[in-house]
Structures are given as structure tokens and as C-alpha cells.
Design a protein around this motif. Structure first.
Motif, PDB file in Angstrom:
ATOM      1  N   LYS A  52       0.957  -1.036   0.002  1.00  0.00           N
ATOM      2  CA  LYS A  52       0.192  -0.050   0.062  1.00  0.00           C
ATOM      3  C   LYS A  52       0.936   1.214  -0.133  1.00  0.00           C
ATOM      4  N   LYS A  53       1.904   1.066   0.800  1.00  0.00           N
ATOM      5  CA  LYS A  53       2.977   2.302   0.657  1.00  0.00           C
ATOM      6  C   LYS A  53       3.513   2.602  -0.783  1.00  0.00           C
ATOM      7  N   ILE A  54       3.911   1.502  -1.111  1.00  0.00           N
ATOM      8  CA  ILE A  54       4.374   1.703  -2.702  1.00  0.00           C
ATOM      9  C   ILE A  54       3.408   2.228  -3.574  1.00  0.00           C
ATOM     10  N   GLY A  55       2.022   2.060  -3.227  1.00  0.00           N
ATOM     11  CA  GLY A  55       0.861   2.607  -4.149  1.00  0.00           C
ATOM     12  C   GLY A  55       0.906   3.924  -4.046  1.00  0.00           C
ATOM     13  N   PHE A  56       0.846   4.338  -2.735  1.00  0.00           N
ATOM     14  CA  PHE A  56       0.551   5.800  -2.503  1.00  0.00           C
ATOM     15  C   PHE A  56       2.239   6.630  -3.023  1.00  0.00           C
ATOM     16  N   LEU A  57       3.359   6.013  -2.961  1.00  0.00           N
ATOM     17  CA  LEU A  57       4.576   6.591  -3.529  1.00  0.00           C
ATOM     18  C   LEU A  57       4.258   6.942  -4.767  1.00  0.00           C
ATOM     19  N   ALA A  58       3.523   5.774  -5.625  1.00  0.00           N
ATOM     20  CA  ALA A  58       3.327   5.740  -7.196  1.00  0.00           C
ATOM     21  C   ALA A  58       2.404   6.965  -7.234  1.00  0.00           C
ATOM     22  N   ILE A  59       1.356   7.289  -6.397  1.00  0.00           N
ATOM     23  CA  ILE A  59       0.301   8.186  -6.702  1.00  0.00           C
ATOM     24  C   ILE A  59       1.108   9.691  -6.524  1.00  0.00           C
ATOM     25  N   SER A  60       1.977   9.819  -5.506  1.00  0.00           N
ATOM     26  CA  SER A  60       2.713  11.138  -5.127  1.00  0.00           C
ATOM     27  C   SER A  60       3.590  11.524  -6.206  1.00  0.00           C
ATOM     28  N   LEU A  61       4.206  10.318  -7.056  1.00  0.00           N
ATOM     29  CA  LEU A  61       5.179  10.617  -7.875  1.00  0.00           C
ATOM     30  C   LEU A  61       4.541  10.762  -9.384  1.00  0.00           C
ATOM     31  N   PHE A  62       3.259  10.486  -9.499  1.00  0.00           N
ATOM     32  CA  PHE A  62       3.028  10.630 -10.870  1.00  0.00           C
ATOM     33  C   PHE A  62       2.879  12.104 -11.543  1.00  0.00           C
ATOM     34  N   LYS A 116       0.485   5.580   7.737  1.00  0.00           N
ATOM     35  CA  LYS A 116      -0.620   6.755   7.943  1.00  0.00           C
ATOM     36  C   LYS A 116       0.223   7.918   7.783  1.00  0.00           C
ATOM     37  N   GLU A 117       1.200   8.215   8.340  1.00  0.00           N
ATOM     38  CA  GLU A 117       1.807   9.431   8.094  1.00  0.00           C
ATOM     39  C   GLU A 117       2.309   9.585   6.566  1.00  0.00           C
ATOM     40  N   PHE A 118       2.748   8.670   6.070  1.00  0.00           N
ATOM     41  CA  PHE A 118       3.146   8.655   4.483  1.00  0.00           C
ATOM     42  C   PHE A 118       1.876   8.958   3.560  1.00  0.00           C
ATOM     43  N   ILE A 119       0.718   8.368   3.850  1.00  0.00           N
ATOM     44  CA  ILE A 119      -0.326   8.954   3.304  1.00  0.00           C
ATOM     45  C   ILE A 119      -0.573  10.243   3.230  1.00  0.00           C
ATOM     46  N   TYR A 120      -0.502  10.926   4.519  1.00  0.00           N
ATOM     47  CA  TYR A 120      -1.151  12.236   4.586  1.00  0.00           C
ATOM     48  C   TYR A 120      -0.077  13.071   3.788  1.00  0.00           C
ATOM     49  N   LEU A 126       0.487  15.582  -3.568  1.00  0.00           N
ATOM     50  CA  LEU A 126      -0.439  15.429  -4.678  1.00  0.00           C
ATOM     51  C   LEU A 126      -1.165  16.744  -5.045  1.00  0.00           C
ATOM     52  N   PHE A 127      -1.643  17.265  -3.611  1.00  0.00           N
ATOM     53  CA  PHE A 127      -2.065  18.676  -3.549  1.00  0.00           C
ATOM     54  C   PHE A 127      -1.399  19.786  -4.360  1.00  0.00           C
ATOM     55  N   LEU A 128       0.143  19.825  -3.833  1.00  0.00           N
ATOM     56  CA  LEU A 128       0.906  20.789  -4.516  1.00  0.00           C
ATOM     57  C   LEU A 128       1.241  20.382  -5.721  1.00  0.00           C
ATOM     58  N   SER A 129       1.581  19.279  -6.251  1.00  0.00           N
ATOM     59  CA  SER A 129       1.457  19.019  -7.712  1.00  0.00           C
ATOM     60  C   SER A 129       0.337  19.604  -8.658  1.00  0.00           C
ATOM     61  N   TYR A 130      -0.722  19.382  -8.006  1.00  0.00           N
ATOM     62  CA  TYR A 130      -1.886  19.892  -8.613  1.00  0.00           C
ATOM     63  C   TYR A 130      -1.799  21.519  -8.891  1.00  0.00           C
ATOM     64  N   ILE A 131      -1.389  22.315  -7.604  1.00  0.00           N
ATOM     65  CA  ILE A 131      -1.226  23.669  -7.739  1.00  0.00           C
ATOM     66  C   ILE A 131      -0.111  24.117  -8.603  1.00  0.00           C
ATOM     67  N   CYS A 132       0.950  23.425  -8.430  1.00  0.00           N
ATOM     68  CA  CYS A 132       2.030  23.798  -9.319  1.00  0.00           C
ATOM     69  C   CYS A 132       2.086  23.352 -10.793  1.00  0.00           C
ATOM     70  N   GLY A 133       1.036  22.584 -11.225  1.00  0.00           N
ATOM     71  CA  GLY A 133       1.156  21.914 -12.388  1.00  0.00           C
ATOM     72  C   GLY A 133       1.370  22.577 -13.578  1.00  0.00           C
ATOM     73  N   SER A 134       0.770  24.031 -13.581  1.00  0.00           N
ATOM     74  CA  SER A 134       0.608  24.906 -14.708  1.00  0.00           C
ATOM     75  C   SER A 134       2.154  25.846 -14.711  1.00  0.00           C
ATOM     76  N   ILE A 135       2.841  25.613 -13.560  1.00  0.00           N
ATOM     77  CA  ILE A 135       3.684  26.681 -13.311  1.00  0.00           C
ATOM     78  C   ILE A 135       4.610  26.949 -14.341  1.00  0.00           C
ATOM     79  N   GLY A 136       4.887  25.944 -15.535  1.00  0.00           N
ATOM     80  CA  GLY A 136       5.811  26.282 -16.568  1.00  0.00           C
ATOM     81  C   GLY A 136       5.144  26.781 -17.597  1.00  0.00           C
ATOM     82  N   THR A 137       3.773  26.917 -17.799  1.00  0.00           N
ATOM     83  CA  THR A 137       3.167  27.540 -19.073  1.00  0.00           C
ATOM     84  C   THR A 137       2.959  29.006 -18.858  1.00  0.00           C
TER      85      THR A 137
END
Length: 285
Positions: A52-62, A116-120, A126-137
Motif C-alpha cells: 500500500k505504501k508503494i501504491g501511495f508513493l506511485a500516486i505522489s510521484l505521478f 499513515k503518516e506517509f499517506i498524509y 499530490l495537492f501541491l503538484s496540482y497547484i504547481c502543475g501549470s507553473i511552466g506554462t
């Protein structure tokens, strides 16, 4: 109310509050089942914690990885400059490093607590990635867009930090009968984040069902008819963005587990002997 003048001072205050909890108090509130949960998690879980931790790692890195791929390839549909691409790639790389650091750091905690801490941590990334996603455009307001993100991200991180600490104090007060001062406004903000999340899900669902009925022009006319100024709309939008930054905290921050973890570590040998854990089982030898 708690005064949040210095982040470091606030952190020290939490540690002081935990230090003031005796083993006798901790023992009454932390039974073997809770310690087993900190270590092993849910015994009925379908997947092991490591998977499960590897799964959340993949989500955060995507999203950070997608940012790097998008801006290094510089597709025709993205208007960029060398400066904007550098900012975007640097930001994405930083998020990747933070995610990996959080993953390996979590391995030093009690197993399920670390998960649990890693999920958080993953949800915040993930939230910061969404906010910064268009920072290069690049667009006509790129500098304003960049400055807004530069101000918004540290503000959100600081807000999450002080909300976490406020939740920890609330848990200590409720569980151990203490009367430390808390900030009611911060407590309200977290509840508002939950309400906004629920309303957002309802609105999205209704929109999917009724989107053919919605007339955007009539909505704009209604807003204009109310005489709402652009300044008020901007202020309301800024407040909304601040509130939604607390969604990861509302969803996945576990104040009870963090305090329990601190107490179990503080009174490690006492808990081990009291509940009859073998040293090999307790220390993972």
C-alpha cells in the motif's frame, strides 16, 4: 487562544505537553490493541502495508513526473520559455525528492503509523503538484501567476502545520483531561474543509446529471445582477483556496496516532514489559 509566533516554539510546546503525560496516564489510554494497530495495522487488510505504501508513493510521484516529461518535451500545445521550464522542472524534482524522503523516513516509525503518516504526506504532495502543475506554462500574466503560487504554497504549508498542532493539542485535552489553550478558528477551518469537500462532491454529481440544463450565461447574469464586485469575488476565491488546502489534513491527518506514537516511543520499555512483547517483536531484531 494559542499564539503561533514561532513555528519552532510551537513544536517545542507540543513536545512539552507530551512530556507532561505520565506513563500511568498513557497506560490507561493506550491499550495493547492500539499499540498493535500502530505496529501492524488492520489485521483484516487485504494488502500488506508495504504494498500500500508503494501504491501511495506511485500516486505522489505521478504528477511531478508528468510535469517533467511535459516540460522537457515542450509540446506545441504548451507555451513555455527556458525560465518557465526551469522553474517547473525544479519544482517537480523537489516534489519527487520530498516524496522519496517521506517514504524512506516513514520506515523508521512504527510500521502502520509510518504508513499513515506517509499517506498524509502523499496527499499533500499530490495537492501541491496540482497547484504547481501549470507553473511552466507562459501566458500574459505569467509573473502574477508565478508570484501567486510562490505566496500560496508556503501559506498553505504553514496553515497545515499550525492546524496539525492545534489538532494535537485538542486530542491531548480530550484524551488526557488537560486544559491547554487551542485556537477555535483553526478548528473551524478544518471543519469547513470537510463541508466544502462534501458540497463539492454533491455539486459535481449534480452537474454530471444536469449539465445539459445549466446555462452559463444565465449564471453570469445572475452574479452580475447581485451586484457582486470583482474584489469580493477575488477575496472569496482566495479564502476558498486557503480552505481547500486543508483537505489533505482533514482527510488523512491522525492526531491520535501521532500522540500515541510519541508516548509509545517515550515509554517504550515500560509498554513492552507491561504488555508482554518479546524484545525481538518490539524492536524488530
Amino acid at each position: 487562544m494559542v499564539k503561533y509566533n514561532e513555528v519552532g516554539g510551537f513544536m517545542k510546546k507540543i513536545e512539552d505537553y507530551v512530556s507532561n503525560i505520565s506513563f500511568e496516564e498513557a497506560y490507561v489510554k493506550i491499550d495493547r490493541n492500539k499499540i498493535d494497530y500502530l505496529i501492524k495495522g488492520d489485521s483484516n487488510a487485504k494488502f500488506p502495508i508495504r504494498i500500500k505504501k508503494i501504491g501511495f508513493l506511485a500516486i505522489s510521484l505521478f504528477m511531478p513526473i508528468m510535469m517533467i516529461l511535459s516540460y522537457t518535451s515542450a509540446k506545441d500545445n504548451l507555451v513555455t520559455t527556458v525560465f518557465s521550464r526551469t522553474i517547473a522542472i525544479t519544482t517537480a524534482t523537489s516534489l519527487i525528492l520530498i516524496s522519496l524522503f517521506s517514504y524512506f523516513k516513514s520506515r523508521h516509525f512504527l510500521k502502520n503509523y509510518g504508513y499513515k503518516e506517509f499517506i498524509y504526506s502523499s496527499l499533500k504532495i499530490l495537492f501541491l503538484s496540482y497547484i504547481c502543475g501549470s507553473i511552466g506554462t507562459v501566458d500574459s500574466n505569467y509573473i502574477i501567476h508565478l508570484v501567486t503560487i510562490i505566496i500560496y504554497v508556503p501559506t498553505c504549508l504553514y496553515l497545515c502545520y499550525i492546524v496539525e498542532k492545534n489538532m494535537l493539542i485538542e486530542y491531548i485535552n480530550l484524551t488526557f483531561g488537560k486544559e491547554y489553550k487551542t485556537n477555535k478558528i483553526l478548528s473551524l477551518l478544518v471543519k469547513m474543509a470537510g463541508i466544502i469537500m462534501i458540497l463539492g462532491l454533491v455539486i459535481v454529481h449534480l452537474y454530471r446529471i444536469n449539465k445539459s440544463w445549466i446555462d452559463k450565461d444565465s449564471i453570469n447574469d445572475s452574479i452580475n445582477g447581485l451586484g457582486v464586485s470583482m474584489t469580493l469575488i477575488v477575496i472569496a476565491g482566495a479564502f476558498f483556496m486557503i480552505i481547500i488546502s486543508l483537505l489533505p489534513t482533514y482527510i488523512s491527518f491522525k492526531a491520535d496516532l501521532r500522540i500515541q506514537n510519541k508516548l509509545v516511543i517515550k515509554y517504550s520499555e515500560e509498554f513492552r514489559e507491561m504488555y508482554g512483547y518479546y524484545k525481538e517483536e518490539w524492536y524488530g531484531e
